[in-house]
Design a protein around this motif. Structure first.
Motif, PDB file in Angstrom:
ATOM      1  N   LEU A   1       0.857  -1.182   0.000  1.00  0.00           N
ATOM      2  CA  LEU A   1       0.000   0.000   0.000  1.00  0.00           C
ATOM      3  C   LEU A   1       0.893   1.233   0.000  1.00  0.00           C
ATOM      4  O   LEU A   1       1.674   1.445   0.933  1.00  0.00           O
ATOM      5  N   LEU A   2       0.794   2.037  -1.050  1.00  0.00           N
ATOM      6  CA  LEU A   2       1.479   3.329  -1.131  1.00  0.00           C
ATOM      7  C   LEU A   2       0.472   4.414  -0.824  1.00  0.00           C
ATOM      8  O   LEU A   2      -0.640   4.416  -1.360  1.00  0.00           O
ATOM      9  N   VAL A   3       0.842   5.375   0.010  1.00  0.00           N
ATOM     10  CA  VAL A   3      -0.086   6.453   0.350  1.00  0.00           C
ATOM     11  C   VAL A   3       0.696   7.721   0.684  1.00  0.00           C
ATOM     12  O   VAL A   3       1.795   7.648   1.244  1.00  0.00           O
ATOM     13  N   ARG A   4       0.118   8.865   0.315  1.00  0.00           N
ATOM     14  CA  ARG A   4       0.740  10.133   0.685  1.00  0.00           C
ATOM     15  C   ARG A   4       0.040  10.666   1.933  1.00  0.00           C
ATOM     16  O   ARG A   4      -1.191  10.804   1.971  1.00  0.00           O
ATOM     17  N   GLY A   5       0.824  10.952   2.946  1.00  0.00           N
ATOM     18  CA  GLY A   5       0.275  11.384   4.217  1.00  0.00           C
ATOM     19  C   GLY A   5      -0.157  12.840   4.212  1.00  0.00           C
ATOM     20  O   GLY A   5       0.083  13.599   3.264  1.00  0.00           O
ATOM     21  N   LYS A   6      -0.782  13.247   5.300  1.00  0.00           N
ATOM     22  CA  LYS A   6      -1.215  14.630   5.462  1.00  0.00           C
ATOM     23  C   LYS A   6      -0.038  15.586   5.412  1.00  0.00           C
ATOM     24  O   LYS A   6      -0.172  16.739   4.991  1.00  0.00           O
ATOM     25  N   ASP A   7       1.133  15.080   5.808  1.00  0.00           N
ATOM     26  CA  ASP A   7       2.349  15.889   5.794  1.00  0.00           C
ATOM     27  C   ASP A   7       3.009  15.945   4.416  1.00  0.00           C
ATOM     28  O   ASP A   7       4.079  16.537   4.259  1.00  0.00           O
ATOM     29  N   GLY A   8       2.406  15.297   3.406  1.00  0.00           N
ATOM     30  CA  GLY A   8       2.955  15.306   2.056  1.00  0.00           C
ATOM     31  C   GLY A   8       3.993  14.239   1.796  1.00  0.00           C
ATOM     32  O   GLY A   8       4.504  14.137   0.681  1.00  0.00           O
ATOM     33  N   VAL A   9       4.309  13.423   2.785  1.00  0.00           N
ATOM     34  CA  VAL A   9       5.332  12.391   2.651  1.00  0.00           C
ATOM     35  C   VAL A   9       4.704  11.108   2.112  1.00  0.00           C
ATOM     36  O   VAL A   9       3.656  10.670   2.590  1.00  0.00           O
ATOM     37  N   ALA A  10       5.359  10.507   1.110  1.00  0.00           N
ATOM     38  CA  ALA A  10       4.907   9.218   0.579  1.00  0.00           C
ATOM     39  C   ALA A  10       5.437   8.099   1.460  1.00  0.00           C
ATOM     40  O   ALA A  10       6.610   8.097   1.848  1.00  0.00           O
ATOM     41  N   ARG A  11       4.575   7.139   1.758  1.00  0.00           N
ATOM     42  CA  ARG A  11       4.956   6.013   2.594  1.00  0.00           C
ATOM     43  C   ARG A  11       4.489   4.714   1.940  1.00  0.00           C
ATOM     44  O   ARG A  11       3.533   4.713   1.166  1.00  0.00           O
ATOM     45  N   ALA A  12       5.162   3.624   2.276  1.00  0.00           N
ATOM     46  CA  ALA A  12       4.798   2.300   1.757  1.00  0.00           C
ATOM     47  C   ALA A  12       4.620   1.355   2.937  1.00  0.00           C
ATOM     48  O   ALA A  12       5.456   1.320   3.855  1.00  0.00           O
ATOM     49  N   PHE A  13       3.539   0.590   2.892  1.00  0.00           N
ATOM     50  CA  PHE A  13       3.220  -0.339   3.970  1.00  0.00           C
ATOM     51  C   PHE A  13       2.885  -1.712   3.398  1.00  0.00           C
ATOM     52  O   PHE A  13       2.478  -1.832   2.232  1.00  0.00           O
ATOM     53  N   LEU A  14       3.011  -2.726   4.239  1.00  0.00           N
ATOM     54  CA  LEU A  14       2.407  -4.002   3.916  1.00  0.00           C
ATOM     55  C   LEU A  14       0.897  -3.805   3.968  1.00  0.00           C
ATOM     56  O   LEU A  14       0.360  -3.291   4.962  1.00  0.00           O
TER      57      LEU A  14
END
Length: 407
Positions: free
Chosen positions: A83-96
């Motif tokens: 799961l790729l998602v852009r957070g409220k802070d604008g940072v892209a993160r990747a999760f299982l």
């Protein structure tokens, strides 16, 4: 773009212009053989998943695909749901893509969400991966939500592209692997481009599917009805670590709309326009091709060849990006090109790789050959072998330091 990367970009272009003048390309030192089991052996495939796809940085998305907080994209890569998602802070993160309660996916497809809720028991997670809601918490039991956020992968966003290492315990060491190549890609400015369309095509072994991106030798034969029988089959390769650029030498069918470095011929270096400097295909090891085009405005096609569940399965995801918003005429022209490229891959390249897979799986043909004019294939498969044969516990910096020779 840093000064050193810019110098390399210009040096590569000058080399290409010189080759255009002579009509020659530098060939690999010799013809190479590859054991056919590289495409059919399940043990080999398992090693590739563990020592390549769960080890090296993978380019998972363009930044503009996640263009606002809450934008997300799900993928399945070599058996790892992401799961790729852009957070409220604008940072892209990747999760299982897995609820930490009972391992159910918390998202499907692509879209925008303020939070991700498990469809099984209703646990909810924020865009930053934190556990924000436990259904019937008063009866579930006493746990600390801080300990049960989504499992996070190391992520690096650079040059308008999002990279991740699919090992939550891996050091976030991206520089050694990406090197100057990622810096050079910064000249595209992908962070300000626009997402156009995504096409998913089913194929066979991921290396057979990716091989077709790594040479032009087959263009006037396999693609004689689409590119034309008089299309040149010569390619020039420029290597940068495990990555490389692949440029066509000779005539291309006009309908493809692909740009050429020949647009710079006759111009002094200080007068060179920027866009032709990024011509050709940019191959990002282990599984991504970025191909430039000008039909319907400046654009690229990003092809990701993703291993499937078995050695004989893969998926090719084609993502179309455009540099600026398009009017109706440009949209129609770009749509024609993207449909054409999908047809070439779906109806010509992938059926051929399926035929190859069928033959090689018989076990009778023991090897395949890569010619001196197919240096990119030799380079790619040497890097595959290098990664698979090197203990996965060795740091990426060590893996890169012991790089195989250029063919």
């Amino acid at each position: 773009m840093k000064a050193e990367a810019k110098r390399q970009l210009y040096a590569d272009t000058e080399e290409m212009l010189a080759l255009q003048d002579t009509g020659t390309v530098q060939q690999a030192r010799q013809v190479a053989r590859l054991d056919a089991r590289q495409y059919t052996d399940e043990a080999q495939f398992s090693s590739e998943k563990n020592r390549i796809f769960k080890r090296v940085p993978l380019m998972l998305a363009a930044s503009c695909e996640l263009n606002e907080p809450g934008a997300y994209k799900t993928m399945d890569i070599a058996g790892v749901p992401v799961l790729l998602v852009r957070g409220k802070d604008g940072v892209a993160r990747a999760f299982l893509n897995s609820c930490t309660h009972r391992a159910s996916p918390v998202a499907k497809g692509c879209g925008k969400a303020a939070r991700f809720t498990c469809p099984y028991h209703g646990w909810s997670f924020g865009r930053e991966g934190n556990l924000v809601g436990i259904a019937s918490r008063e009866t579930f039991g006493d746990i600390d939500p801080d300990d049960y956020g989504l499992i996070r992968f190391p992520v690096h966003e650079q040059s308008g592209l999002i990279w991740a290492i699919l090992d939550p315990d891996a050091p976030a060491d991206f520089t050694a692997f990406l090197g100057e190549f990622a810096e050079m890609l910064g000249g595209f400015g992908f962070e300000n481009w626009h997402f156009g369309k995504r096409t998913t095509l089913e194929g066979t072994n991921w290396k057979l599917a990716f091989d077709a991106h790594l040479e032009f030798y087959h263009l006037p034969v396999l693609h004689r009805e689409t590119f034309g029988p008089d299309t040149g089959n010569a390619a020039h390769y420029q290597y940068h670590g495990p990555h490389f650029r692949l440029r066509h030498i000779g005539k291309r069918a006009e309908r493809t709309g692909f740009d050429s470095v020949s647009l710079l011929e006759g111009l002094p270096r200080e007068a060179w326009p920027t866009e032709p400097l990024f011509s050709g295909e940019w191959i990002l090891f282990p599984n991504v091709s970025i191909n430039s085009f000008f039909q319907g405005g400046r654009g690229v096609i990003i092809s990701q060849v993703i291993p499937g569940n078995t050695v004989g399965e893969s998926v090719t995801v084609q993502t179309y990006l455009h540099k600026k918003a398009q009017n109706e005429e440009e949209q129609a022209t770009a749509a024609e090109l993207t449909s054409f490229i999908a047809h070439v891959v779906r109806d010509e390249d992938l059926p051929m790789s399926q035929d190859q897979q069928h033959i090689l799986s018989s076990g009778i043909q023991k090897f395949v050959q890569f010619g001196r004019n197919e240096g990119g294939l030799q380079h790619f498969h040497r890097w595959v072998e290098h990664c698979v044969s090197t203990d996965e516990e060795r740091p990426l910096a060590d893996l890169m330091a012991a790089a195989p020779d250029i063919p």
